[in-house]
Scaffold this motif. Structure first.
Motif, PDB file in Angstrom:
ATOM      1  N   GLY A 170      88.766   6.600  70.140  1.00 25.29           N
ATOM      2  CA  GLY A 170      89.954   6.391  70.955  1.00 25.29           C
ATOM      3  C   GLY A 170      89.720   5.375  72.059  1.00 25.29           C
ATOM      4  O   GLY A 170      88.711   4.650  72.075  1.00 25.29           O
ATOM      5  N   VAL A 171      90.658   5.363  73.002  1.00 30.11           N
ATOM      6  CA  VAL A 171      90.578   4.399  74.103  1.00 30.11           C
ATOM      7  C   VAL A 171      89.293   4.565  74.899  1.00 30.11           C
ATOM      8  O   VAL A 171      88.649   3.590  75.284  1.00 30.11           O
ATOM      9  N   HIS A 172      88.895   5.812  75.140  1.00 33.36           N
ATOM     10  CA  HIS A 172      87.683   6.090  75.908  1.00 33.36           C
ATOM     11  C   HIS A 172      86.576   6.658  75.018  1.00 33.36           C
ATOM     12  O   HIS A 172      85.673   7.348  75.489  1.00 33.36           O
ATOM     13  N   GLY A 173      86.657   6.377  73.710  1.00 33.90           N
ATOM     14  CA  GLY A 173      85.685   6.933  72.776  1.00 33.90           C
ATOM     15  C   GLY A 173      84.266   6.463  73.039  1.00 33.90           C
ATOM     16  O   GLY A 173      84.027   5.391  73.603  1.00 33.90           O
ATOM     17  N   VAL A 174      83.304   7.288  72.640  1.00 34.90           N
ATOM     18  CA  VAL A 174      81.892   6.954  72.805  1.00 34.90           C
ATOM     19  C   VAL A 174      81.311   6.541  71.460  1.00 34.90           C
ATOM     20  O   VAL A 174      81.872   6.834  70.401  1.00 34.90           O
ATOM     21  N   GLU A 175      80.185   5.875  71.495  1.00 36.84           N
ATOM     22  CA  GLU A 175      79.515   5.432  70.277  1.00 36.84           C
ATOM     23  C   GLU A 175      79.039   6.643  69.470  1.00 36.84           C
ATOM     24  O   GLU A 175      78.624   7.658  70.029  1.00 36.84           O
ATOM     25  N   ALA A 176      79.119   6.513  68.157  1.00 38.31           N
ATOM     26  CA  ALA A 176      78.804   7.644  67.272  1.00 38.31           C
ATOM     27  C   ALA A 176      77.301   7.798  67.076  1.00 38.31           C
ATOM     28  O   ALA A 176      76.791   7.754  65.949  1.00 38.31           O
ATOM     29  N   THR A 177      76.585   8.004  68.170  1.00 40.37           N
ATOM     30  CA  THR A 177      75.152   8.272  68.085  1.00 40.37           C
ATOM     31  C   THR A 177      74.936   9.767  67.886  1.00 40.37           C
ATOM     32  O   THR A 177      75.832  10.582  68.079  1.00 40.37           O
ATOM     33  N   GLN A 178      73.698  10.126  67.513  1.00 46.11           N
ATOM     34  CA  GLN A 178      73.399  11.538  67.289  1.00 46.11           C
ATOM     35  C   GLN A 178      73.605  12.351  68.561  1.00 46.11           C
ATOM     36  O   GLN A 178      74.195  13.438  68.529  1.00 46.11           O
ATOM     37  N   ALA A 179      73.150  11.841  69.697  1.00 46.67           N
ATOM     38  CA  ALA A 179      73.284  12.571  70.957  1.00 46.67           C
ATOM     39  C   ALA A 179      74.745  12.771  71.328  1.00 46.67           C
ATOM     40  O   ALA A 179      75.153  13.853  71.773  1.00 46.67           O
ATOM     41  N   ASN A 180      75.565  11.732  71.127  1.00 42.24           N
ATOM     42  CA  ASN A 180      76.982  11.845  71.472  1.00 42.24           C
ATOM     43  C   ASN A 180      77.728  12.808  70.551  1.00 42.24           C
ATOM     44  O   ASN A 180      78.556  13.603  71.005  1.00 42.24           O
ATOM     45  N   VAL A 181      77.439  12.721  69.256  1.00 40.37           N
ATOM     46  CA  VAL A 181      78.115  13.609  68.309  1.00 40.37           C
ATOM     47  C   VAL A 181      77.763  15.070  68.593  1.00 40.37           C
ATOM     48  O   VAL A 181      78.632  15.943  68.626  1.00 40.37           O
ATOM     49  N   LEU A 182      76.486  15.343  68.827  1.00 45.23           N
ATOM     50  CA  LEU A 182      76.080  16.709  69.135  1.00 45.23           C
ATOM     51  C   LEU A 182      76.680  17.176  70.463  1.00 45.23           C
ATOM     52  O   LEU A 182      77.081  18.338  70.600  1.00 45.23           O
ATOM     53  N   VAL A 237      75.792  19.453  78.329  1.00 48.54           N
ATOM     54  CA  VAL A 237      75.322  18.989  79.636  1.00 48.54           C
ATOM     55  C   VAL A 237      74.654  17.623  79.493  1.00 48.54           C
ATOM     56  O   VAL A 237      74.894  16.700  80.297  1.00 48.54           O
ATOM     57  N   HIS A 238      73.829  17.487  78.451  1.00 49.08           N
ATOM     58  CA  HIS A 238      73.121  16.220  78.230  1.00 49.08           C
ATOM     59  C   HIS A 238      74.117  15.089  77.962  1.00 49.08           C
ATOM     60  O   HIS A 238      73.863  13.933  78.349  1.00 49.08           O
ATOM     61  N   PHE A 239      75.248  15.404  77.313  1.00 50.02           N
ATOM     62  CA  PHE A 239      76.275  14.401  77.028  1.00 50.02           C
ATOM     63  C   PHE A 239      76.787  13.767  78.320  1.00 50.02           C
ATOM     64  O   PHE A 239      76.933  12.539  78.404  1.00 50.02           O
ATOM     65  N   PHE A 240      77.036  14.591  79.337  1.00 48.52           N
ATOM     66  CA  PHE A 240      77.520  14.056  80.614  1.00 48.52           C
ATOM     67  C   PHE A 240      76.426  13.298  81.350  1.00 48.52           C
ATOM     68  O   PHE A 240      76.699  12.300  82.027  1.00 48.52           O
ATOM     69  N   ILE A 241      75.209  13.762  81.241  1.00 53.02           N
ATOM     70  CA  ILE A 241      74.101  13.069  81.913  1.00 53.02           C
ATOM     71  C   ILE A 241      73.928  11.674  81.330  1.00 53.02           C
ATOM     72  O   ILE A 241      73.727  10.692  82.068  1.00 53.02           O
ATOM     73  N   GLU A 242      74.025  11.570  80.014  1.00 56.82           N
ATOM     74  CA  GLU A 242      73.807  10.281  79.346  1.00 56.82           C
ATOM     75  C   GLU A 242      74.970   9.313  79.543  1.00 56.82           C
ATOM     76  O   GLU A 242      74.768   8.113  79.694  1.00 56.82           O
ATOM     77  N   ASN A 243      76.195   9.845  79.534  1.00 55.82           N
ATOM     78  CA  ASN A 243      77.374   8.970  79.551  1.00 55.82           C
ATOM     79  C   ASN A 243      78.040   8.842  80.910  1.00 55.82           C
ATOM     80  O   ASN A 243      78.899   7.978  81.103  1.00 55.82           O
ATOM     81  N   GLY A 244      77.667   9.724  81.851  1.00 54.80           N
ATOM     82  CA  GLY A 244      78.196   9.621  83.198  1.00 54.80           C
ATOM     83  C   GLY A 244      79.714   9.672  83.257  1.00 54.80           C
ATOM     84  O   GLY A 244      80.346  10.535  82.652  1.00 54.80           O
ATOM     85  N   TRP A 245      80.300   8.718  84.004  1.00 60.89           N
ATOM     86  CA  TRP A 245      81.748   8.687  84.186  1.00 60.89           C
ATOM     87  C   TRP A 245      82.484   8.513  82.863  1.00 60.89           C
ATOM     88  O   TRP A 245      83.539   9.105  82.632  1.00 60.89           O
ATOM     89  N   HIS A 246      81.917   7.714  81.970  1.00 59.10           N
ATOM     90  CA  HIS A 246      82.520   7.515  80.657  1.00 59.10           C
ATOM     91  C   HIS A 246      82.607   8.839  79.900  1.00 59.10           C
ATOM     92  O   HIS A 246      83.584   9.126  79.217  1.00 59.10           O
ATOM     93  N   GLY A 247      81.578   9.663  80.021  1.00 57.15           N
ATOM     94  CA  GLY A 247      81.572  10.970  79.371  1.00 57.15           C
ATOM     95  C   GLY A 247      82.671  11.865  79.910  1.00 57.15           C
ATOM     96  O   GLY A 247      83.287  12.628  79.159  1.00 57.15           O
TER      97      GLY A 247
END
Length: 631
Positions: free
Chosen positions: A45-57, A213-223
Motif C-alpha cells: 500500500g501507500v505506506h507498505g514495507v518491503e517484503a523481507t522476512q523480518a517485516n513479514v513476520l 516489537v522488533h518490527f517497530f524497532i526496525e522500521n521506526g516511524w514508517h512501521g
C-alpha cells in the motif's frame, strides 16, 4: 422469547447451531473479508514495507495479536457483556450511560455526545465498507488477466446497484444462503492458507509478540504508519457488538473461537508464507494463494462474500437509524418491515438511496481499493476508542467495578486503541476526511434535532396548562360533550396537549370520553409487558395513559389500545377520533439555538414522516390542529 435466550430452551443445541450458522453469515462478513486487502496494503500500500522476512513476520505477529486483544478479549470477553436488553451497538451503549433523570443526564452530557458522534461515524463506515469490499473482490479479475482492468469499475458499480436494489425485499428470503456461503468462504480461507503454511511452517514463529516489537524497532516511524493498514484486519469488531441482539452472545463467541478465528489466522499466515517464498506475490497475496485453475471461482466466491459483508453493514445502518429515531435523535422517517417474523429486518428507502449514491461516488472518486483503504479505518478506530471509554463508565457506574479494575481495563485497551487511532488519523489527507465529514453532518443533524425537540417542548409548555388546571377549568365551566372517544397524543402526560386546548377553544365542545396518550421511549431495548401501559382515570371521564416501549420496538398506537382493555378502558378505533398537533416552526432570536440550527430543525420537522403513519393511526380517523411556534 428473546432471540438471545433461544439456545437455553429444551431444543437449545439445535437452535444454537442454527443461530451460529446465521451469525456466521451476518456478523463476520466485514472482518471475514479483511484478508483480501489487509496484508496487501501492509506490504504494497501507500505506506507498505518491503517484503523481507523480518517485516513479514512482524506483520503476522501484529495481525495475530490485534485479533486476540481487540476482537477476542476486548469485544468477545468484555464489551459484549454490556448489552442493553439484549441489544448491542453504539446507540445501545450510549443509552446505558444515559441516566433517567434530566439533572443526571446533564452531568453525563459529554458522554452522550461522545456516543452520538461514535454512532455518526458508523454512517461513514457504512458507505466505505461496501465500496472497498466489492471493489477489492472485483479487482481479483485483474489477477486472472489484465483484459478485465477497464471493466473493474463498471462491474463494481453494477454489483452495488444490484445490492441496494434488492434491499426493499429484505434479508428474510436471501438470508438463508448467507450462512452456508460464509461457511464455504471461511473454509476456503483456511484451506488456501494451510496449503501454503505447510510449505513454509517457519512463519509460525510470528506467534511470539517479540517479532511485533522488533518490527517497530526496525522500521521506526514508517512501521507506525503501517499500523493503519494492519488495523484493516480488525475492522469488523464493532459489527460483532452491534449484531449481538440478533443472535445472542453464545452463538457469536462459539463461531468466532471455534471457526472464524482459526480460518483467518490460517489465511494470514498462509499469505505470509507465500510472500516469503515469492516476494512478488505481495501485490496480491490473497488471490495468489489460489492455483490458476481456481482463480475465477475464487473471484466469484470473494465477490459473493463481499456482497454479504456489505449487506450486514447496510442492515446495521438501518438498525442504527431506527434506534436513533426512537430515542429522539433523528426525525421520524419511513421505515418498512420486510419480515413478518423478525422485527429487526427493516428497510429505510431514503437512507438506502443515500448509501447507494455515496458508495458509487466513492468507487468513481477513489477508483481502487488501495486508494479507498486510505479512507478506511478512521471511523472504526475512533469508535473503538469511544467504546472503551463508554464501557469503562458502564462497568464503574452500573456494575460497580472497583476503580483500579476500571483504570486497568481502560489503560490496556486504550493503549491499543489509541495506537491504531493515531496511525489511522494520518490517513485523513488521503481520504480519511470523508467519514469524518459524514460523521460531522450526521452529528449536527442528531444534536440539532434532539435540542430542537427540547426547545419545542419548552415553548409548548409555555403556551399550555397542566392537565389538572385544564380539568379544573372544564369543571368550572362545563363545555358541551359530544358522543364518542377522543384520543390526544401528548409529548408530556402532565401537560394538556396543545391539540386538546385548541379543539376546545375553537370548536367549543369536548368528547364524552377523552384519552390523553403519551408514547414514551425508554433507554432500554424492550419493555416487559406488565410495565408497558399505565392508566390513570381523571375527573370528567378523562384518562391519562402512558405507554412505554424500548428503542428497539415500534411505537404503534393500535397495540396500546388493545392492552388498555386489560385495564378496564375499552377503546374501539373505528369509533375514536385521534387528535394530533401540527406545529409550524419559526426561527427567532430567542435563547435556544443558533438561527441556522433553528432553520435546520424546522426543515427536518417539515420533512419528518407524518405522525399518522409513524404511530399507525387510522388515517380516516385523524384530525390535525396546527399552530405557529417561535423557537
Amino acid at each position: 422469547m428473546p432471540i438471545a435466550d433461544l439456545h437455553d430452551s429444551p431444543t437449545g443445541k439445535a437452535q444454537l447451531g442454527a443461530l451460529s450458522l446465521a451469525a456466521l453469515g451476518v456478523v463476520y462478513g466485514d472482518i471475514g473479508t479483511s484478508p483480501i486487502y489487509a496484508m496487501r496494503e501492509s506490504l504494497h500500500g501507500v505506506h507498505g514495507v518491503e517484503a523481507t522476512q523480518a517485516n513479514v513476520l512482524g506483520l503476522l505477529s501484529l495481525i495475530l495479536w490485534a485479533l486476540i486483544l481487540v476482537i477476542s478479549v476486548k469485544y468477545l470477553v468484555f464489551v459484549m457483556r454490556a448489552d442493553n436488553g439484549g441489544e448491542g451497538g453504539m446507540i445501545a451503549l450510549t443509552a446505558l450511560v444515559t441516566p433517567a433523570s434530566p439533572r443526571a443526564r446533564r452531568r453525563h452530557s459529554v458522554l452522550v455526545l461522545v456516543g452520538l458522534f461514535g454512532a455518526s461515524l458508523l454512517y461513514g463506515d457504512g458507505m466505505i465498507t461496501p465500496a472497498i469490499s466489492v471493489l477489492s473482490a472485483v479487482e481479483g479479475l485483474e489477477v486472472v488477466t489484465p483484459v478485465f482492468r477497464p471493466y473493474v469499475i463498471p462491474i463494481t458499480i453494477a454489483i452495488l446497484i444490484g445490492l441496494f436494489s434488492v434491499q426493499r425485499r429484505g434479508t428474510a428470503k436471501i438470508g438463508a444462503i448467507f450462512g452456508p456461503v460464509m461457511l464455504l468462504w471461511f473454509s476456503t480461507l483456511g484451506v488456501l492458507g494451510a496449503a501454503h503454511l505447510v510449505r513454509h511452517p517457519a512463519v509460525l514463529v510470528a506467534v511470539n509478540p517479540v517479532y511485533a516489537v522488533h518490527f517497530f524497532i526496525e522500521n521506526g516511524w514508517h512501521g507506525y504508519l503501517v499500523l493503519g493498514s494492519v488495523f484493516l484486519a480488525v475492522t469488523g469488531g464493532e459489527a460483532l457488538y452491534a449484531d449481538m441482539g440478533h443472535f445472542g452472545v453464545k452463538p457469536i463467541r462459539l463461531t468466532w473461537f471455534g471457526f472464524v478465528l482459526p480460518a483467518l489466522l490460517l489465511n494470514y499466515f498462509g499469505q505470509g508464507a507465500l510472500v516469503l517464498l515469492d516476494p512478488a506475490a505481495a501485490e496480491h497475496p490473497f488471490f495468489r494463494l489460489a492455483p490458476e485453475w481456481a482463480m475465477l471461482p475464487l473471484v466469484a466466491l470473494t465477490t459473493l462474500a463481499t456482497v454479504i459483508a456489505s449487506q450486514a453493514v447496510i442492515s446495521g445502518a438501518f438498525s442504527l437509524t431506527r434506534q436513533a429515531v426512537q430515542l429522539g435523535y433523528l426525525p421520524r422517517m419511513d421505515i418498512e418491515h420486510t419480515s413478518e417474523t423478525h422485527i429487526g429486518q427493516i428497510y429505510i428507502p431514503g437512507l438506502n438511496r443515500l448509501l447507494m449514491i455515496a458508495c458509487i461516488g466513492l468507487v468513481i472518486g477513489f477508483r481502487s481499493s488501495s486508494n479507498l483503504a486510505a479512507a478506511y479505518g478512521v471511523a472504526v478506530t475512533t469508535d473503538m476508542v469511544f467504546t472503551t471509554i463508554l464501557f469503562a463508565v458502564v462497568a464503574r457506574t452500573r456494575w460497580s467495578w472497583s476503580l483500579p479494575a476500571v483504570v486497568a481495563f481502560a489503560a490496556i485497551f486504550l493503549f491499543v486503541d489509541l495506537a491504531f487511532w493515531g496511525a489511522s488519523l494520518l490517513k485523513i489527507p488521503s481520504g480519511g476526511w470523508f467519514p469524518l465529514v459524514i460523521a460531522a453532518v450526521v452529528f449536527t443533524l442528531m444534536t440539532t434535532w434532539n435540542t430542537g425537540r427540547a426547545i419545542l417542548a419548552e415553548r409548548l409548555i409555555e403556551r399550555s396548562a397542566t392537565v389538572e388546571t385544564f380539568l379544573e377549568g372544564i369543571q368550572a365551566r362545563p363545555p358541551l360533550r359530544v358522543p364518542g372517544t377522543a384520543l390526544y397524543l401528548a409529548r408530556d402526560p402532565a401537560i394538556a396537549p396543545h391539540a386538546l386546548v385548541q379543539n376546545l377553544k375553537h370548536n367549543k365542545v369536548l368528547h364524552e370520553r377523552v384519552v390523553i396518550l403519551a408514547m414514551h421511549t425508554i433507554t432500554t431495548a424492550r419493555v416487559y409487558d406488565d410495565n408497558r401501559v399505565q392508566v390513570e382515570p381523571l375527573a370528567g371521564n378523562v384518562y391519562r395513559v402512558v405507554a412505554r416501549h424500548g428503542f428497539a420496538e415500534d411505537p404503534e398506537v393500535p397495540p396500546v389500545l388493545k392492552r388498555l382493555a386489560a385495564h378496564g378502558l375499552v377503546i374501539d378505533p373505528s369509533d375514536t377520533t385521534f387528535f394530533l398537533g401540527r406545529e409550524t416552526l419559526l426561527a427567532t432570536n430567542r435563547p435556544g439555538m443558533a438561527i441556522w440550527r433553528e432553520k435546520l430543525f424546522a426543515i427536518l420537522a417539515r420533512n419528518a414522516r407524518r405522525a399518522t403513519k409513524f404511530f399507525r393511526l387510522p388515517s380516516d380517523r385523524v384530525v390535525e390542529l396546527g399552530a405557529e411556534i417561535e423557537l
